[in-house]
Design an enzyme around this catalytic site. Structure first.
Site, PDB file in Angstrom:
ATOM      1  N   ASP A 247       7.979  49.432   3.835  1.00 55.81           N
ATOM      2  CA  ASP A 247       8.474  48.878   2.596  1.00 55.81           C
ATOM      3  C   ASP A 247       7.780  47.521   2.473  1.00 55.81           C
ATOM      4  O   ASP A 247       7.256  46.980   3.440  1.00 55.81           O
ATOM      5  CB  ASP A 247      10.000  48.749   2.587  1.00 55.81           C
ATOM      6  CG  ASP A 247      10.525  48.629   1.153  1.00 55.81           C
ATOM      7  OD1 ASP A 247       9.725  48.281   0.252  1.00 55.81           O
ATOM      8  OD2 ASP A 247      11.717  48.872   0.919  1.00 55.81           O
TER       9      ASP A 247
HETATM   10  C1  BGC Z   1      11.356  48.343  -2.520  1.00 57.36           C
HETATM   11  C2  BGC Z   1      10.633  49.661  -2.516  1.00 57.36           C
HETATM   12  C3  BGC Z   1       9.484  49.593  -3.467  1.00 57.36           C
HETATM   13  C4  BGC Z   1       8.570  48.446  -3.059  1.00 57.36           C
HETATM   14  C5  BGC Z   1       7.374  48.271  -3.951  1.00 57.36           C
HETATM   15  C6  BGC Z   1      10.424  47.173  -2.282  1.00 57.36           C
HETATM   16  O1  BGC Z   1      11.086  45.966  -2.502  1.00 57.36           O
HETATM   17  O2  BGC Z   1      12.373  48.357  -1.550  1.00 57.36           O
HETATM   18  O3  BGC Z   1      11.488  50.704  -2.868  1.00 57.36           O
HETATM   19  O4  BGC Z   1       8.797  50.814  -3.487  1.00 57.36           O
HETATM   20  O5  BGC Z   1       9.312  47.231  -3.106  1.00 57.36           O
HETATM   21  O6  BGC Z   1       7.745  47.794  -5.184  1.00 57.36           O
END
Ligand code: BGC
Length: 715
Positions: A247
């Site tokens: 993530d």
């Molecule tokens: C989120 C993810 C997301 C990623 C990219 C993160 O803060 O938890 O679900 O895909 O950001 O935007």
């Protein structure tokens, strides 16, 4: 027309391992390391010298996100990135219709492909553990079987476009509060029985090409480089051969990232192009520090080759697959899919005196009250925010469909401006908003109240949880006032989470309408007018009060934790498993949802009295539409084991079938369960065990509407 029958395609990476070997031989150590981390907010580099392309990712999971700047979270200001917004995954889960999940996946995959994305960051399959989790709307509810059955076809649909789905957030990211560090302690049994199954199904049945690690820790190790979760469970036990992505900002250590199964590091820092060098892409954990370990021999080069092999495999499935589709965006078919999912996912919770449907041919006065009648819900919510080409508001949908009625609108309350968009004029203070709404409601034949939550921080939004289960912005008081002046009220809740309803017995009808995307208002009007007969079912329990929920029952250490650690003390008893077993009556039960028609279930039979581990258990059930119009009912089969050597839930969902029937029509539907799926995770042997003996099969139309029970035996 919505096409749902996309047969499974062959894996495009089949037969490419030899080519991957030869590409690996051509690459320098530096080029390989470069592929293991980001070069921008949403891309990782290829190898320009060899023609290996960049890998482009995008959120996910309800539509393809607007273009983000190369190096920060700002929008890039492109004008060609407005898309179709699909309903939130909670709504998709509520449809209990896996065919629609495939259509949804295929449509969003086409949009991702047209937008030149290689990886779509979704679906999210974290389990709904507490109604406070700010991100529940992005997930598929509280039941592992439902989340598994609904996410697998979504993945197939996306990947048929040569776009990888990315199953997230692996795993135990069940709250937003302290998500970046909280350490989750949970039993193996709850891990394997509740929190892992949807991920396992996504890998083994969905054949997903990428998986995103979660932000939180599990047993003292961050999930993005967690030895047990990634190397053992995901890559060894489930044979996952795709790439693990962090993530954004989920990596914290080079050696662990290198050795514990992470393949691509994203989002650790943002200033590679600007002032400081500290977080520049070259200084990511899997960049220069990784290279240094490799050069010193502290990490074996085979570890790097395995990562690059997985990334190249991902590329042969996506941007190096010359046969892949070309994609489509904003076509009518995608809007049709969005509207159909929305219509099938809306759940009719209560409908006294057949309040709904409202007759669109009747000349009447409708008071549409509430901010959510006009508020854009594709905006806000965090990374799932969308730049929708259009979004029909509930008010617009109602005005269009009820053209013979006089429709008046009053906001009634104001929550403050959304992240982007219209700012509320200052003259609209709470008192004048309420006074205006009461006046409008008093004169109307019918009141439709559109409230619930929204996508602001502290509501249904990433990065934070709600403080409590109450409706915010003084809505309970407003509803009390409205009820005093007009008792013909139907409530439409727009939210991705359960809310408390102190007024539940004083309104005629309640509809749970989620976040529905581009076609929201049309889909809501479809159901309110009766053009669509509701058939959605709750994918999670609505408790009466917060402490009725299992996680909250056990106090702070269970939720939200002490700031460092958290213990899932309810163990396997999540959602309805808890309510059933502890006999705590919910406000609305898992699986509940009414129709404008009525259905009778009868003649429940099992094909055999006893089974062995390799058998399929086939349960048949006669379903009759006993009402006046066509509709659909979801037959739900739960299984329990009254005598067991371990603590069990009274019953657990093991199969469901959505059956569509004309008025008066009847059919026999058969639901199949693998006998081995009745196993429990036995911590004594670190594996699944199928107990012999008697099991109770409960068949019904909701977890609290069991119509027939029968016994079977496992020999
Ligand atoms: C989120 C993810 C997301 C990623 C990219 C993160 O803060 O938890 O679900 O895909 O950001 O935007």
């Amino acid at each position: 027309m919505i096409s749902t029958n996309h047969t499974s395609a062959q894996d495009p990476a089949t037969g490419k391992e030899g080519m991957i070997d030869s590409i690996l031989k051509e690459m320098t150590l530096e080029e390989k390391v470069a592929m293991c981390h980001a070069q921008s907010k949403f891309s990782s580099p290829g190898v320009p010298r060899l023609g290996v392309p960049e890998l482009w990712m995008s959120d996910g999971p309800h539509g393809v996100r607007g273009e983000i700047n190369w190096d920060d979270w700002g929008y890039a200001g492109w004008t060609n990135d407005s898309i179709t917004a699909f309903p939130a995954l909670t709504c998709l889960a509520a449809s209990f219709n896996p065919k629609l999940a495939e259509a949804y996946g295929f449509a969003i995959g086409e949009e991702a492909r047209y937008r030149k994305k290689d990886v779509l960051l979704g679906p999210g399959v974290n389990i709904y553990r507490t109604p406070l989790n700010g991100r529940n709307f992005e997930y598929m509810g509280e039941d592992p079987h439902l989340a598994s059955v609904m996410s697998v076809p979504y993945i197939h649909g996306v990947q048929k476009n040569g776009v990888a789905a990315c199953l997230k957030h692996y795993v135990l990211n069940n709250q937003e509060k302290w998500r970046d560090h909280i350490n989750v302690e949970v039993s193996d049994r709850a891990l394997y029985e509740i929190y892992l199954p949807a991920f396992k199904a996504g890998v083994e049945e969905g054949k997903v090409w990428s998986v995103m690690g979660a932000y939180n820790q599990f047993r003292g190790q961050f999930c993005c480089h967690n030895e047990l979760l990634l190397n053992k469970v995901l890559k060894k036990d489930w044979n996952f051969d795709g790439a693990v992505v962090t993530d954004w900002g989920g990596a914290h250590d080079t050696k662990e990232a290198a050795l514990h199964g992470l393949d691509i590091e994203m989002g650790t820092g943002t200033d590679g192009l600007t002032s400081t060098a500290k977080n520049a892409y070259d200084n990511y954990y899997l960049a220069k520090p990784f290279l240094a370990l490799l050069k010193k021999g502290e990490v074996d080069k085979a570890v790097l080759d395995d990562k690059v092999r997985r990334i190249l495999r991902l590329m042969f499935r996506t941007n190096m697959n010359s046969d892949r589709a070309i994609g489509k965006m904003n076509n009518q078919e995608h809007l049709d899919v969005a509207r159909k999912v929305a219509g099938e996912g809306i759940v009719l919770l209560k409908n006294d005196d057949a309040f709904f449907p409202l007759d669109p041919n009747k000349a009447m006065t409708i008071a549409v009250i509430g901010e959510n009648a006009t508020r854009a819900m594709t905006i806000g919510g965090g990374s799932s925010e969308l730049k929708a080409k259009h979004e029909i508001s509930p008010l617009e949908g109602i005005q269009k469909r009820f053209s013979k009625a006089k429709v008046f609108h009053a906001m009634g309350y104001a929550s403050g401006p959304p992240a982007y968009g219209k700012v509320i004029p200052p003259k609209l203070d709470t008192d004048s908003l309420r006074t205006e709404a009461i006046a409008v409601a008093a004169k109307a034949d019918v009141v439709l109240y559109f409230g619930g939550l929204n996508k602001n921080h502290g509501q249904d939004c990433e990065g934070g949880d709600r403080d409590n289960m109450k409706l915010p912005f003084g809505q309970d008081q407003l509803l009390d006032e409205l009820i005093k002046v007009n008792n013909n009220i139907g409530v439409v809740l727009i939210s991705g989470n359960a809310v408390a309803m102190p007024w539940v017995s004083e309104v005629e009808a309640i509809m749970q309408a989620w976040y529905l995307g581009s076609e929201a208002g049309h889909a809501i009007a479809d159901v309110i007018s009766g053009d669509v007969n509701p058939s959605g079912k709750l994918p999670f329990t609505f408790p009466v009060k917060l402490t009725d929920n299992a996680a909250h029952h056990y106090g702070e250490l269970s939720y939200p934790g002490d700031g460092t650690d958290q213990y899932y003390k309810e163990d396997i008893l999540v959602g309805y498993r808890w309510h059933d077993t502890k006999k705590i009556k919910p406000l609305f039960a898992f699986g509940h949802g009414l129709s404008y028609s009525s259905f009778a279930l009868s003649d429940v039979t099992a094909d055999k009295p006893s089974y062995t581990a390799d058998d399929m258990i086939n349960i048949s059930c006669r379903v009759t539409n006993t009402g006046q119009i066509a509709g659909a009912e979801v037959v739900q089969v739960y299984v329990g084991k009254p005598q067991s050597k371990v603590a069990r839930a009274i019953k657990e969902l093991k199969a469901f079938n959505k059956v569509t029937l004309q008025k008066g029509e009847a059919t026999t539907t058969t639901l199949s369960i693998k006998a081995s799926n009745l196993s429990f995770y036995d911590e004594a042997i670190n594996g699944w065990q199928l107990e012999k003996g008697d099991y109770t099969i409960h068949v019904g139309t909701a977890s609290d509407q069991i119509v027939e029970e029968l016994q079977i035996t496992i020999k």
